[in-house]
Design a protein around this motif. Structure first.
Motif, PDB file in Angstrom:
ATOM      1  N   THR A 115      24.547 -69.583  37.117  1.00 51.35           N
ATOM      2  CA  THR A 115      25.379 -68.655  37.830  1.00 51.35           C
ATOM      3  C   THR A 115      26.166 -68.519  37.340  1.00 51.35           C
ATOM      4  N   GLY A 129      17.199 -56.184  34.584  1.00 50.15           N
ATOM      5  CA  GLY A 129      18.351 -56.009  33.953  1.00 50.15           C
ATOM      6  C   GLY A 129      18.223 -55.573  32.661  1.00 50.15           C
ATOM      7  N   ASN A 179      21.460 -62.730  44.307  1.00 54.36           N
ATOM      8  CA  ASN A 179      21.066 -62.448  43.149  1.00 54.36           C
ATOM      9  C   ASN A 179      19.501 -63.061  42.585  1.00 54.36           C
ATOM     10  N   ALA A 194      26.864 -67.306  33.332  1.00 52.17           N
ATOM     11  CA  ALA A 194      26.168 -65.467  34.484  1.00 52.17           C
ATOM     12  C   ALA A 194      27.419 -64.858  34.504  1.00 52.17           C
ATOM     13  N   ALA A 217      28.651 -61.680  32.068  1.00 54.31           N
ATOM     14  CA  ALA A 217      28.194 -60.652  32.477  1.00 54.31           C
ATOM     15  C   ALA A 217      28.931 -59.509  33.584  1.00 54.31           C
ATOM     16  N   PRO A 245      21.223 -54.747  37.496  1.00 52.37           N
ATOM     17  CA  PRO A 245      22.408 -55.429  37.219  1.00 52.37           C
ATOM     18  C   PRO A 245      22.452 -55.587  35.520  1.00 52.37           C
ATOM     19  N   GLU A 246      23.210 -56.367  35.000  1.00 55.26           N
ATOM     20  CA  GLU A 246      23.397 -55.924  33.340  1.00 55.26           C
ATOM     21  C   GLU A 246      22.291 -57.467  32.831  1.00 55.26           C
ATOM     22  N   LEU A 247      22.631 -58.375  33.505  1.00 57.02           N
ATOM     23  CA  LEU A 247      21.618 -59.364  32.761  1.00 57.02           C
ATOM     24  C   LEU A 247      20.545 -59.758  34.435  1.00 57.02           C
ATOM     25  N   SER A 248      19.636 -60.166  32.837  1.00 52.67           N
ATOM     26  CA  SER A 248      18.768 -60.796  34.219  1.00 52.67           C
ATOM     27  C   SER A 248      18.327 -62.442  33.578  1.00 52.67           C
ATOM     28  N   SER A 288      27.732 -57.824  35.745  1.00 49.02           N
ATOM     29  CA  SER A 288      26.314 -58.731  37.644  1.00 49.02           C
ATOM     30  C   SER A 288      25.447 -58.560  37.169  1.00 49.02           C
ATOM     31  N   HIS A 289      24.459 -59.803  37.291  1.00 50.05           N
ATOM     32  CA  HIS A 289      23.234 -60.654  37.035  1.00 50.05           C
ATOM     33  C   HIS A 289      22.351 -60.957  38.526  1.00 50.05           C
ATOM     34  N   GLU A 290      21.414 -60.818  38.020  1.00 46.86           N
ATOM     35  CA  GLU A 290      20.389 -61.351  38.827  1.00 46.86           C
ATOM     36  C   GLU A 290      19.597 -63.149  38.133  1.00 46.86           C
TER      37      GLU A 290
END
Length: 325
Positions: A27, A88, A63, A30, A34, A4-7, A36-38
């Motif tokens: 969420t 991320g 996620n 993000a 972003a 993902p791009e962002l954690s 994608s994220h987690e």
């Protein structure tokens, strides 16, 4: 494995009143910024039902990932371990109680995309009752004066860290990582974003006087080695005790009582405090050296949920580098 791009890493301990709300808020933020994220929730052995809520959140959203520690590893080791487990390109570390506002996620990411490798939130003001606020102020002052590298006042570790930063710090193998200090010491490009710290959303803070004092001692021992050569902290404390006893001697003199016993007690107590606190700092250094030689992990996991199959566990044993990604 797609990264993902962002954690966003959120440590939890007895946050049943906040964990669902913070996940919803994070969420929403993000998804705005972003690709994608987690969300990585690392639970430090909660006893109030937090884990049941985390399990439900993981079931609802793939996620959201969870790490359950097998015991409480404190406020230095568990959050740092969670950051090391995030995958991320950028990793944000924040609290579960909304005192680290989710609205800062967007500004953090924008600063990162503009070239900053570390973006730290800096609180404009501190809301803490005595003696907690006093311990924090004294701790920051001592770290600023004696630390081996600059300390950013009001920066608690809430911020964004580039993948290169996270991987580099994971290789340091610190047994009790003072993460906010390690970030500055690392020398990566750093930006600071001030913010107003809101009140805690619900529940009570888990950082009592004893935990903050232990945190301050570990931070000083791990990042202010010059204290071993410049025991000014001990001298100040001994001096304050001496002044108090001398003040008592003056009161005794005014009341016609004996003064010399109090004066000699002030001298003896001051010297004793100086010696004992100096030995205490040396002992803390020896303890950290012993922890490094033991090669212990930051935490031991009891369970993890929603991590992709085959996902490496970074920063396991403290003496081994993280597995390649």
């Amino acid at each position: 494995m797609s990264r993902p791009e962002l954690s966003i890493v959120i440590p939890c301990f007895n946050e049943a009143e906040n964990v669902r709300a913070i996940c919803d808020a994070v969420t929403a933020e993000a998804r705005k910024i972003a690709f994608s994220h987690e969300i990585v929730l690392i639970d430090n052995c909660s006893t109030d039902g937090t884990r049941a809520i985390i399990r439900a959140l993981c079931a609802e959203d793939a996620n959201i990932r969870a790490i359950f520690n097998n015991r409480n590893y404190g406020q230095m080791r568990s959050p740092t371990y969670g950051i090391y487990q995030a995958s991320g390109d950028a990793v944000i570390g924040m609290g579960a109680d909304f005192q680290d506002p989710p609205a800062m996620i967007g500004p953090f990411v924008r600063q990162w995309r503009e070239g900053a490798q570390i973006v730290l939130g800096q609180r404009r003001s501190e809301r803490a009752p005595f003696p907690l606020g006093w311990v924090r102020r004294v701790g920051y002052a001592l770290l600023s004066r004696f630390g081996d590298y600059p300390v950013i006042p009001g920066a608690t570790g809430f911020g964004l860290f580039d993948r290169k930063v996270v991987d580099a710090l994971a290789r340091w193998h610190e047994p009790e990582p003072f993460f906010r200090g390690m970030l500055v010491e690392s020398g990566f490009r750093l930006a600071v974003l001030p913010f107003d710290r809101p009140a805690r959303a619900a529940g009570e803070s888990k950082n009592g006087f004893r935990s903050l004092l232990a945190f301050a001692i570990s931070a000083l021992a791990g990042s202010a080695r010059s204290l071993l050569r410049m025991p000014l902290l001990v001298s100040i404390l001994a001096g304050l005790m001496t002044l108090a006893l001398m003040f008592g001697a003056v009161i005794a003199l005014a009341a016609g009582g004996p003064t010399m016993p109090l004066a000699w007690l002030a001298v003896g107590t001051g010297a004793f405090t100086l010696v004992m606190l100096s030995l205490g700092l040396i002992a803390e250094q020896v303890r950290l050296l012993a922890e490094r030689s033991r090669n212990v992990p930051l935490v031991i996991e009891e369970e993890r949920i929603n991590f992709p199959p085959g996902a490496p566990q970074a920063a396991g044993p403290a003496g081994k580098p993280p597995a390649p990604r």
